[in-house]
Write a protein that holds these residues in place. Structure first.
Motif, short mmCIF file in Angstrom:
data_model
loop_
_atom_site.label_atom_id
_atom_site.label_comp_id
_atom_site.label_asym_id
_atom_site.label_seq_id
_atom_site.Cartn_x
_atom_site.Cartn_y
_atom_site.Cartn_z
N GLN A 70 -20.94 4.36 -13.61
CA GLN A 70 -20.02 5.51 -13.56
C GLN A 70 -19.46 5.54 -12.16
N PHE A 71 -18.16 5.32 -12.06
CA PHE A 71 -17.53 5.32 -10.75
C PHE A 71 -16.33 6.25 -10.81
N HIS A 72 -15.72 6.48 -9.68
CA HIS A 72 -14.64 7.46 -9.63
C HIS A 72 -13.37 6.83 -9.08
N GLN A 73 -12.27 7.21 -9.67
CA GLN A 73 -11.00 6.67 -9.20
C GLN A 73 -10.00 7.79 -8.92
N PHE A 74 -9.21 7.50 -7.91
CA PHE A 74 -7.97 8.26 -7.68
C PHE A 74 -6.85 7.30 -8.05
N GLY A 75 -5.92 7.76 -8.89
CA GLY A 75 -4.83 6.88 -9.26
C GLY A 75 -3.54 7.66 -9.45
N VAL A 76 -2.43 6.96 -9.38
CA VAL A 76 -1.13 7.60 -9.66
C VAL A 76 -0.38 6.74 -10.67
N GLU A 77 0.52 7.39 -11.41
CA GLU A 77 1.40 6.69 -12.35
C GLU A 77 2.79 7.30 -12.24
N VAL A 78 3.80 6.44 -12.26
CA VAL A 78 5.19 6.93 -12.33
C VAL A 78 5.83 6.30 -13.56
N PHE A 79 6.37 7.15 -14.41
CA PHE A 79 7.01 6.67 -15.64
C PHE A 79 8.52 6.89 -15.58
N GLY A 80 9.24 5.97 -16.19
CA GLY A 80 10.63 6.24 -16.50
C GLY A 80 11.67 5.70 -15.54
N VAL A 81 11.27 5.06 -14.44
CA VAL A 81 12.27 4.53 -13.51
C VAL A 81 11.87 3.12 -13.09
N ALA A 82 12.82 2.17 -13.22
CA ALA A 82 12.52 0.77 -12.91
C ALA A 82 12.93 0.37 -11.49
N ASP A 83 13.60 1.27 -10.79
CA ASP A 83 14.11 1.03 -9.44
C ASP A 83 12.98 0.59 -8.49
N PRO A 84 13.19 -0.47 -7.70
CA PRO A 84 12.13 -0.88 -6.75
C PRO A 84 11.84 0.17 -5.69
N ALA A 85 12.75 1.15 -5.53
CA ALA A 85 12.47 2.26 -4.60
C ALA A 85 11.20 3.01 -5.03
N VAL A 86 10.97 3.07 -6.36
CA VAL A 86 9.76 3.72 -6.86
C VAL A 86 8.53 2.91 -6.48
N ASP A 87 8.62 1.59 -6.61
CA ASP A 87 7.49 0.73 -6.22
C ASP A 87 7.13 0.99 -4.75
N ALA A 88 8.18 1.10 -3.93
CA ALA A 88 7.95 1.31 -2.50
C ALA A 88 7.29 2.67 -2.26
N GLU A 89 7.72 3.71 -3.00
CA GLU A 89 7.11 5.04 -2.83
C GLU A 89 5.65 5.03 -3.23
N VAL A 90 5.35 4.37 -4.34
CA VAL A 90 3.96 4.32 -4.81
C VAL A 90 3.08 3.60 -3.79
N ILE A 91 3.59 2.50 -3.27
CA ILE A 91 2.82 1.75 -2.26
C ILE A 91 2.65 2.59 -0.99
N ALA A 92 3.72 3.27 -0.58
CA ALA A 92 3.64 4.10 0.64
C ALA A 92 2.63 5.23 0.45
N LEU A 93 2.63 5.83 -0.74
CA LEU A 93 1.67 6.90 -1.03
C LEU A 93 0.22 6.37 -0.91
N GLY A 94 -0.01 5.21 -1.50
CA GLY A 94 -1.35 4.62 -1.45
C GLY A 94 -1.79 4.34 -0.02
N LEU A 95 -0.88 3.80 0.77
CA LEU A 95 -1.22 3.51 2.17
C LEU A 95 -1.46 4.79 2.95
N ASP A 96 -0.61 5.79 2.73
CA ASP A 96 -0.80 7.08 3.42
C ASP A 96 -2.18 7.65 3.10
N PHE A 97 -2.59 7.50 1.83
CA PHE A 97 -3.89 8.04 1.40
C PHE A 97 -5.03 7.36 2.14
#
Ligand code: ZN
Ligand code: ZN
Length: 424
Positions: A123-150
Protein backbone atom coordinates in the motif's frame (compact mmCIF):
# COMPACT_ATOMS: atom_id res chain seq x y z
CA UNK A 1 -1.09 -12.43 13.04
CA UNK A 2 -3.40 -10.38 15.24
CA UNK A 3 -0.70 -7.89 16.19
CA UNK A 4 1.17 -7.93 12.89
CA UNK A 5 0.29 -5.65 10.02
CA UNK A 6 0.11 -7.23 6.52
CA UNK A 7 3.45 -7.34 4.70
CA UNK A 8 4.11 -4.21 2.68
CA UNK A 9 1.37 -2.27 4.49
CA UNK A 10 2.47 0.56 6.70
CA UNK A 11 1.16 2.36 9.74
CA UNK A 12 1.75 6.07 9.43
CA UNK A 13 2.28 6.90 13.08
CA UNK A 14 1.55 10.31 14.61
CA UNK A 15 5.24 11.23 14.70
CA UNK A 16 5.47 10.74 10.92
CA UNK A 17 2.16 12.39 10.08
CA UNK A 18 3.56 15.92 10.04
CA UNK A 19 5.87 15.00 7.14
CA UNK A 20 2.87 13.62 5.26
CA UNK A 21 0.90 16.79 5.92
CA UNK A 22 3.79 18.84 4.62
CA UNK A 23 3.94 16.91 1.35
CA UNK A 24 0.17 16.91 0.90
CA UNK A 25 -0.02 20.63 1.59
CA UNK A 26 2.75 21.28 -0.93
CA UNK A 27 0.80 19.30 -3.54
CA UNK A 28 -2.40 21.26 -2.87
CA UNK A 29 -0.59 24.62 -2.84
CA UNK A 30 1.20 24.04 -6.16
CA UNK A 31 -1.96 22.63 -7.80
CA UNK A 32 -3.90 25.74 -6.79
CA UNK A 33 -1.29 27.89 -8.54
CA UNK A 34 -1.80 25.94 -11.75
CA UNK A 35 -5.59 25.81 -11.52
CA UNK A 36 -5.95 22.08 -10.79
CA UNK A 37 -8.89 20.80 -8.71
CA UNK A 38 -8.93 17.69 -6.55
CA UNK A 39 -10.77 14.54 -7.61
CA UNK A 40 -11.33 11.64 -5.22
CA UNK A 41 -12.21 8.36 -6.87
CA UNK A 42 -12.91 5.03 -5.11
CA UNK A 43 -9.93 2.86 -4.18
CA UNK A 44 -11.90 -0.08 -5.59
CA UNK A 45 -12.86 -0.32 -9.28
CA UNK A 46 -14.00 -3.03 -11.67
CA UNK A 47 -11.00 -5.16 -12.62
CA UNK A 48 -11.64 -4.61 -16.30
CA UNK A 49 -10.90 -0.89 -15.93
CA UNK A 50 -7.27 -1.61 -15.08
CA UNK A 51 -6.93 -4.46 -17.56
CA UNK A 52 -7.95 -2.02 -20.29
CA UNK A 53 -6.52 1.17 -18.86
CA UNK A 54 -3.14 -0.02 -17.61
CA UNK A 55 -2.66 -2.72 -20.24
CA UNK A 56 -2.84 -6.53 -20.17
CA UNK A 57 0.86 -6.98 -20.92
CA UNK A 58 2.14 -4.96 -18.01
CA UNK A 59 3.68 -6.25 -14.80
CA UNK A 60 0.99 -4.40 -12.88
CA UNK A 61 -1.91 -6.28 -14.47
CA UNK A 62 -0.11 -9.60 -14.84
CA UNK A 63 1.43 -9.93 -11.39
CA UNK A 64 0.71 -7.09 -9.02
CA UNK A 65 -3.00 -6.38 -8.65
CA UNK A 66 -5.09 -7.10 -5.59
CA UNK A 67 -8.08 -8.66 -7.33
CA UNK A 68 -10.97 -10.49 -5.72
CA UNK A 69 -14.62 -11.34 -6.27
CA UNK A 70 -17.03 -9.32 -4.17
CA UNK A 71 -20.12 -10.86 -2.59
CA UNK A 72 -22.06 -10.28 -5.79
CA UNK A 73 -19.49 -12.29 -7.77
CA UNK A 74 -18.00 -9.25 -9.59
CA UNK A 75 -14.25 -9.07 -10.07
CA UNK A 76 -12.97 -6.01 -8.21
CA UNK A 77 -9.46 -4.60 -7.91
CA UNK A 78 -7.80 -2.25 -5.43
CA UNK A 79 -6.48 0.55 -7.61
CA UNK A 80 -2.82 0.01 -8.55
CA UNK A 81 -2.54 3.56 -9.96
CA UNK A 82 -4.64 6.70 -10.25
CA UNK A 83 -5.05 7.49 -13.92
CA UNK A 84 -7.55 4.80 -14.92
CA UNK A 85 -10.00 5.83 -12.19
CA UNK A 86 -9.66 9.52 -13.08
CA UNK A 87 -10.35 8.75 -16.74
CA UNK A 88 -13.33 6.61 -15.75
CA UNK A 89 -14.74 9.50 -13.69
CA UNK A 90 -14.11 11.99 -16.52
CA UNK A 91 -16.07 9.79 -18.93
CA UNK A 92 -18.79 8.68 -16.50
CA UNK A 93 -19.63 12.25 -15.47
CA UNK A 94 -19.34 13.50 -19.06
CA UNK A 95 -16.74 16.17 -18.34
CA UNK A 96 -15.79 15.95 -22.03
CA UNK A 97 -19.03 17.85 -22.77
CA UNK A 98 -17.89 20.93 -20.80
CA UNK A 99 -15.08 23.44 -21.25
CA UNK A 100 -11.62 21.93 -21.82
CA UNK A 101 -9.04 21.41 -20.52
CA UNK A 102 -10.20 19.63 -17.37
CA UNK A 103 -7.34 19.77 -14.85
CA UNK A 104 -7.45 17.40 -11.90
CA UNK A 105 -5.16 16.17 -9.16
CA UNK A 106 -5.47 13.28 -6.73
CA UNK A 107 -3.77 12.16 -3.54
CA UNK A 108 -4.23 8.76 -1.95
CA UNK A 109 -3.35 5.13 -1.43
CA UNK A 110 -2.64 2.67 -4.26
CA UNK A 111 -2.05 -1.08 -4.00
CA UNK A 112 0.42 -3.36 -5.75
CA UNK A 113 1.51 -6.83 -4.74
CA UNK A 114 5.27 -6.27 -5.06
CA UNK A 115 8.32 -7.33 -3.08
CA UNK A 116 8.49 -4.65 -0.39
CA UNK A 117 11.73 -2.65 -0.15
CA UNK A 118 12.84 0.76 1.08
CA UNK A 119 10.47 3.36 -0.29
CA UNK A 120 8.29 0.71 -1.95
CA UNK A 121 5.25 -0.65 -0.13
CA UNK A 122 2.27 -2.75 -1.20
CA UNK A 123 0.00 0.00 0.00
CA UNK A 124 1.70 3.14 -1.18
CA UNK A 125 0.57 6.69 -1.79
CA UNK A 126 0.63 8.81 -4.88
CA UNK A 127 0.13 12.40 -5.80
CA UNK A 128 -0.84 12.71 -9.44
CA UNK A 129 -2.35 15.13 -11.92
CA UNK A 130 -4.32 14.62 -15.14
CA UNK A 131 -5.24 17.11 -17.86
CA UNK A 132 -7.93 16.12 -20.34
CA UNK A 133 -9.06 17.63 -23.58
CA UNK A 134 -6.08 19.59 -24.96
CA UNK A 135 -3.31 18.21 -27.19
CA UNK A 136 -1.22 21.42 -27.24
CA UNK A 137 2.41 20.84 -26.10
CA UNK A 138 1.96 23.93 -23.88
CA UNK A 139 -0.09 21.62 -21.63
CA UNK A 140 2.76 19.09 -21.49
CA UNK A 141 5.07 21.91 -20.42
CA UNK A 142 2.64 23.06 -17.69
CA UNK A 143 2.27 19.55 -16.30
CA UNK A 144 6.03 19.09 -16.22
CA UNK A 145 6.53 22.52 -14.62
CA UNK A 146 3.93 21.70 -11.96
CA UNK A 147 5.69 18.43 -11.15
CA UNK A 148 9.07 20.13 -10.85
CA UNK A 149 7.65 22.93 -8.71
CA UNK A 150 6.18 20.29 -6.40
CA UNK A 151 9.36 18.29 -5.81
CA UNK A 152 11.44 21.46 -5.53
CA UNK A 153 8.95 22.93 -3.04
CA UNK A 154 9.46 19.86 -0.84
CA UNK A 155 13.15 20.61 -0.94
CA UNK A 156 14.55 17.86 -3.14
CA UNK A 157 17.83 18.85 -4.75
CA UNK A 158 19.88 17.52 -7.64
CA UNK A 159 16.90 16.80 -9.85
CA UNK A 160 17.12 15.94 -13.52
CA UNK A 161 14.25 15.99 -16.01
CA UNK A 162 14.42 13.20 -18.59
CA UNK A 163 12.27 13.42 -21.65
CA UNK A 164 11.36 11.26 -24.62
CA UNK A 165 8.64 10.81 -27.19
CA UNK A 166 7.14 7.34 -27.47
CA UNK A 167 5.35 8.16 -30.73
CA UNK A 168 1.72 7.51 -31.56
CA UNK A 169 -0.47 4.81 -33.06
CA UNK A 170 0.85 5.85 -36.50
CA UNK A 171 4.58 5.72 -35.94
CA UNK A 172 5.06 3.40 -32.99
CA UNK A 173 4.11 0.19 -34.86
CA UNK A 174 6.85 1.02 -37.38
CA UNK A 175 9.33 1.51 -34.56
CA UNK A 176 8.12 -1.67 -32.87
CA UNK A 177 9.00 -3.64 -36.00
CA UNK A 178 12.47 -2.07 -36.08
CA UNK A 179 13.00 -3.01 -32.46
CA UNK A 180 11.85 -6.58 -33.07
CA UNK A 181 14.20 -6.86 -36.04
CA UNK A 182 17.04 -5.66 -33.83
CA UNK A 183 16.26 -7.83 -30.81
CA UNK A 184 15.17 -11.15 -32.36
CA UNK A 185 18.72 -12.27 -33.29
CA UNK A 186 19.87 -11.25 -29.77
CA UNK A 187 17.17 -13.21 -27.98
CA UNK A 188 19.55 -15.61 -26.23
CA UNK A 189 21.48 -12.74 -24.65
CA UNK A 190 18.40 -11.23 -23.04
CA UNK A 191 17.31 -11.84 -19.47
CA UNK A 192 14.39 -14.19 -18.86
CA UNK A 193 11.87 -11.37 -18.37
CA UNK A 194 12.93 -9.67 -21.60
CA UNK A 195 12.79 -12.91 -23.60
CA UNK A 196 9.30 -13.28 -22.25
CA UNK A 197 8.06 -9.83 -23.25
CA UNK A 198 10.04 -9.50 -26.48
CA UNK A 199 7.13 -10.29 -28.81
CA UNK A 200 4.40 -8.73 -26.67
CA UNK A 201 5.93 -5.46 -25.52
CA UNK A 202 9.39 -4.94 -27.05
CA UNK A 203 9.53 -1.29 -25.91
CA UNK A 204 9.82 -2.52 -22.36
CA UNK A 205 13.20 -4.09 -23.20
CA UNK A 206 14.64 -0.59 -23.39
CA UNK A 207 14.22 0.10 -19.68
CA UNK A 208 15.28 -3.29 -18.30
CA UNK A 209 17.67 -2.79 -15.38
CA UNK A 210 19.88 -5.89 -16.04
CA UNK A 211 23.38 -4.99 -17.19
CA UNK A 212 23.38 -7.22 -20.29
CA UNK A 213 19.98 -5.89 -21.40
CA UNK A 214 21.11 -2.32 -20.72
CA UNK A 215 24.13 -2.79 -22.98
CA UNK A 216 21.92 -4.13 -25.78
CA UNK A 217 19.47 -1.26 -25.32
CA UNK A 218 22.31 1.24 -25.79
CA UNK A 219 22.72 0.11 -29.40
CA UNK A 220 19.01 -0.40 -30.14
CA UNK A 221 17.30 1.76 -32.78
CA UNK A 222 16.01 5.02 -31.30
CA UNK A 223 12.39 6.07 -31.52
CA UNK A 224 13.36 9.65 -32.34
CA UNK A 225 14.36 8.51 -35.81
CA UNK A 226 11.00 6.81 -36.36
CA UNK A 227 8.61 9.58 -35.25
CA UNK A 228 5.94 10.77 -37.68
CA UNK A 229 5.76 14.48 -38.58
CA UNK A 230 3.01 15.26 -36.04
CA UNK A 231 4.85 13.57 -33.21
CA UNK A 232 8.08 15.33 -34.15
CA UNK A 233 6.33 18.72 -34.25
CA UNK A 234 4.74 18.08 -30.84
CA UNK A 235 8.10 17.12 -29.38
CA UNK A 236 9.84 20.21 -30.78
CA UNK A 237 6.99 22.39 -29.56
CA UNK A 238 7.37 21.02 -26.04
CA UNK A 239 11.12 21.73 -26.11
CA UNK A 240 10.43 25.37 -27.04
CA UNK A 241 7.96 25.76 -24.16
CA UNK A 242 10.37 24.19 -21.68
CA UNK A 243 13.21 26.42 -22.89
CA UNK A 244 11.01 29.49 -22.41
CA UNK A 245 10.20 28.36 -18.85
CA UNK A 246 13.88 27.89 -18.08
CA UNK A 247 13.42 24.16 -17.53
CA UNK A 248 16.47 22.06 -18.36
CA UNK A 249 15.94 18.55 -19.72
CA UNK A 250 17.83 15.59 -21.08
CA UNK A 251 16.56 13.44 -23.91
CA UNK A 252 16.58 9.81 -22.82
CA UNK A 253 15.72 7.62 -25.83
CA UNK A 254 15.31 4.59 -23.54
CA UNK A 255 12.62 6.26 -21.44
CA UNK A 256 9.47 4.38 -22.42
CA UNK A 257 7.44 4.06 -19.17
CA UNK A 258 5.86 0.72 -18.41
CA UNK A 259 2.32 1.35 -19.56
CA UNK A 260 0.68 0.76 -22.90
CA UNK A 261 -1.36 3.91 -23.15
CA UNK A 262 1.37 6.52 -23.35
CA UNK A 263 1.66 8.49 -26.57
CA UNK A 264 4.23 11.13 -27.47
CA UNK A 265 5.60 12.83 -24.35
CA UNK A 266 7.08 10.58 -21.65
CA UNK A 267 9.02 12.11 -18.80
CA UNK A 268 10.62 11.34 -15.47
CA UNK A 269 12.11 13.49 -12.76
CA UNK A 270 15.16 11.69 -11.42
CA UNK A 271 16.90 12.44 -8.17
CA UNK A 272 20.61 11.91 -8.52
CA UNK A 273 22.31 10.09 -5.70
CA UNK A 274 19.75 7.42 -4.86
CA UNK A 275 20.92 5.15 -7.66
CA UNK A 276 18.83 3.08 -10.03
CA UNK A 277 15.73 3.68 -7.90
CA UNK A 278 15.97 7.43 -8.33
CA UNK A 279 12.76 8.28 -10.18
CA UNK A 280 10.66 10.55 -7.98
CA UNK A 281 7.97 11.45 -10.50
CA UNK A 282 6.96 10.07 -13.86
CA UNK A 283 4.29 10.62 -16.42
CA UNK A 284 3.35 11.22 -19.97
CA UNK A 285 0.71 11.83 -22.57
CA UNK A 286 -2.03 9.26 -23.21
CA UNK A 287 -4.04 10.40 -26.20
CA UNK A 288 -5.62 6.97 -26.73
CA UNK A 289 -6.72 6.15 -23.22
CA UNK A 290 -10.05 7.98 -22.87
CA UNK A 291 -11.33 6.32 -26.01
CA UNK A 292 -9.93 2.96 -24.91
CA UNK A 293 -12.02 3.28 -21.75
CA UNK A 294 -15.27 3.96 -23.57
CA UNK A 295 -15.15 7.74 -23.89
CA UNK A 296 -14.78 9.95 -26.94
CA UNK A 297 -11.38 10.52 -28.52
CA UNK A 298 -9.93 13.03 -26.05
CA UNK A 299 -6.23 13.64 -25.42
CA UNK A 300 -4.79 13.49 -21.93
CA UNK A 301 -1.56 13.88 -20.02
CA UNK A 302 -0.52 13.39 -16.42
CA UNK A 303 2.08 12.29 -13.93
CA UNK A 304 2.26 10.48 -10.62
CA UNK A 305 4.74 10.75 -7.79
CA UNK A 306 5.19 8.15 -5.06
CA UNK A 307 4.97 9.86 -1.69
CA UNK A 308 6.88 7.16 0.27
CA UNK A 309 9.99 7.97 -1.71
CA UNK A 310 9.58 11.69 -1.05
CA UNK A 311 9.06 11.00 2.65
CA UNK A 312 12.33 9.01 2.66
CA UNK A 313 14.10 11.91 1.02
CA UNK A 314 12.63 14.38 3.50
CA UNK A 315 13.61 12.19 6.46
CA UNK A 316 17.16 11.80 5.20
CA UNK A 317 17.42 15.52 4.76
CA UNK A 318 16.04 16.45 8.17
CA UNK A 319 16.91 13.56 10.43
CA UNK A 320 14.35 12.01 12.74
CA UNK A 321 12.14 13.84 15.17
CA UNK A 322 9.78 15.99 13.17
CA UNK A 323 7.93 18.57 15.24
CA UNK A 324 4.87 17.55 17.25
CA UNK A 325 1.58 19.37 17.05
CA UNK A 326 2.39 21.75 19.93
CA UNK A 327 0.46 22.67 23.06
CA UNK A 328 -0.45 26.15 24.30
CA UNK A 329 -1.99 25.37 27.66
CA UNK A 330 -1.69 22.36 29.96
CA UNK A 331 -4.43 22.18 32.59
CA UNK A 332 -3.53 20.78 35.97
CA UNK A 333 -6.34 19.99 38.42
CA UNK A 334 -5.69 18.91 41.99
CA UNK A 335 -8.75 17.16 43.34
CA UNK A 336 -12.02 15.86 41.90
CA UNK A 337 -14.00 19.11 42.03
CA UNK A 338 -11.15 21.03 40.38
CA UNK A 339 -10.89 18.35 37.70
CA UNK A 340 -14.58 18.78 36.84
CA UNK A 341 -14.24 22.54 36.67
CA UNK A 342 -11.13 22.27 34.48
CA UNK A 343 -13.10 20.27 31.89
CA UNK A 344 -15.38 23.29 31.42
CA UNK A 345 -12.54 25.81 31.24
CA UNK A 346 -10.54 23.82 28.71
CA UNK A 347 -13.52 23.41 26.43
CA UNK A 348 -14.09 27.18 26.43
CA UNK A 349 -10.41 27.85 25.74
CA UNK A 350 -10.31 25.32 22.88
CA UNK A 351 -13.33 27.03 21.34
CA UNK A 352 -11.12 30.14 21.10
CA UNK A 353 -8.47 28.17 19.18
CA UNK A 354 -6.26 27.42 22.17
CA UNK A 355 -4.41 24.09 21.88
CA UNK A 356 -5.14 22.73 25.34
CA UNK A 357 -4.11 19.49 27.04
CA UNK A 358 -4.57 18.31 30.61
CA UNK A 359 -3.47 15.82 33.22
CA UNK A 360 -5.68 12.90 34.22
CA UNK A 361 -6.19 10.46 37.07
CA UNK A 362 -5.46 12.90 39.86
CA UNK A 363 -1.69 12.76 39.48
CA UNK A 364 0.55 14.90 41.69
CA UNK A 365 1.43 18.46 40.74
CA UNK A 366 5.00 17.39 40.03
CA UNK A 367 3.94 14.53 37.71
CA UNK A 368 1.54 16.79 35.82
CA UNK A 369 4.14 19.54 35.38
CA UNK A 370 6.45 16.88 33.97
CA UNK A 371 3.76 15.83 31.49
CA UNK A 372 3.29 19.47 30.47
CA UNK A 373 7.03 19.77 29.93
CA UNK A 374 7.15 16.59 27.83
CA UNK A 375 4.49 18.04 25.51
CA UNK A 376 6.34 21.34 25.22
CA UNK A 377 3.39 23.29 26.63
CA UNK A 378 3.76 27.07 26.87
CA UNK A 379 1.54 27.66 29.92
CA UNK A 380 0.26 25.60 32.82
CA UNK A 381 -3.13 26.38 34.39
CA UNK A 382 -3.12 25.10 37.94
CA UNK A 383 -6.39 24.66 39.75
CA UNK A 384 -6.21 23.28 43.27
CA UNK A 385 -9.08 22.97 45.74
CA UNK A 386 -8.13 26.20 47.45
CA UNK A 387 -7.96 28.18 44.18
CA UNK A 388 -11.27 26.68 43.11
CA UNK A 389 -12.98 27.87 46.29
CA UNK A 390 -11.58 31.38 45.80
CA UNK A 391 -12.56 31.44 42.11
CA UNK A 392 -9.01 31.89 40.84
CA UNK A 393 -6.53 29.90 38.80
CA UNK A 394 -2.72 29.95 38.74
CA UNK A 395 -1.18 30.70 35.35
CA UNK A 396 2.41 29.51 35.16
CA UNK A 397 4.71 30.50 32.30
CA UNK A 398 6.57 27.27 31.54
CA UNK A 399 9.34 28.97 29.62
CA UNK A 400 10.29 31.54 32.25
CA UNK A 401 8.83 30.02 35.40
CA UNK A 402 6.93 33.18 36.39
CA UNK A 403 3.44 32.55 37.75
CA UNK A 404 0.47 34.64 38.79
CA UNK A 405 -3.07 34.27 40.03
CA UNK A 406 -5.98 35.15 37.78
CA UNK A 407 -9.72 35.29 38.47
CA UNK A 408 -11.08 32.17 36.74
CA UNK A 409 -13.71 34.28 34.98
CA UNK A 410 -10.93 36.20 33.22
CA UNK A 411 -9.29 33.10 31.70
CA UNK A 412 -10.86 33.57 28.29
CA UNK A 413 -9.87 37.22 28.01
CA UNK A 414 -6.40 36.27 29.28
CA UNK A 415 -6.09 33.77 26.43
CA UNK A 416 -7.32 36.28 23.84
CA UNK A 417 -4.69 38.80 24.97
CA UNK A 418 -1.97 36.16 25.15
CA UNK A 419 -2.78 34.78 21.75
CA UNK A 420 -2.84 38.28 20.35
CA UNK A 421 0.41 39.15 22.11
CA UNK A 422 2.25 36.13 20.76
CA UNK A 423 0.95 36.82 17.28
CA UNK A 424 -0.65 33.39 16.85
ZN1 ZN B 1 3.46 9.65 -34.44
ZN1 ZN C 1 16.10 -7.67 -19.45
Amino acid sequence: MLTQRPRGMHDILPQEASLWHEIEEAARRICARYGFSEVRTPILEHTELFQRGVGENTDIVEKEMYTFNDRGGRSMTLRPEGTAGAVRAYVEHKFYGGPQPVKWFYLGPMFRYERPQAGRQRQFHQFGVEVFGVADPAVDAEVIALGLDFVEDIGLKGLRLELNSVGCSQCRPVYRERLLAYYRPLREQLCEDCQDRLERNPLRLLDCKRETCKALAQRAPRIGEALCDECRAHDEGLHRHLDAAGIAYEINPRLVRGLDYYTRTAFEVVEEGIGAQGTVLGGGRYNGLVEELGGPSVPGIGFAAGLERLILALEQRRGEGASEAGVDVFGIALGDEASVELTGWLRRLRALGCRAERGFEGKSLKAQLKAADRLGARWALILGEEERRRGVVIVKDLTGGEQRELPALELESWWKETEHGTGR
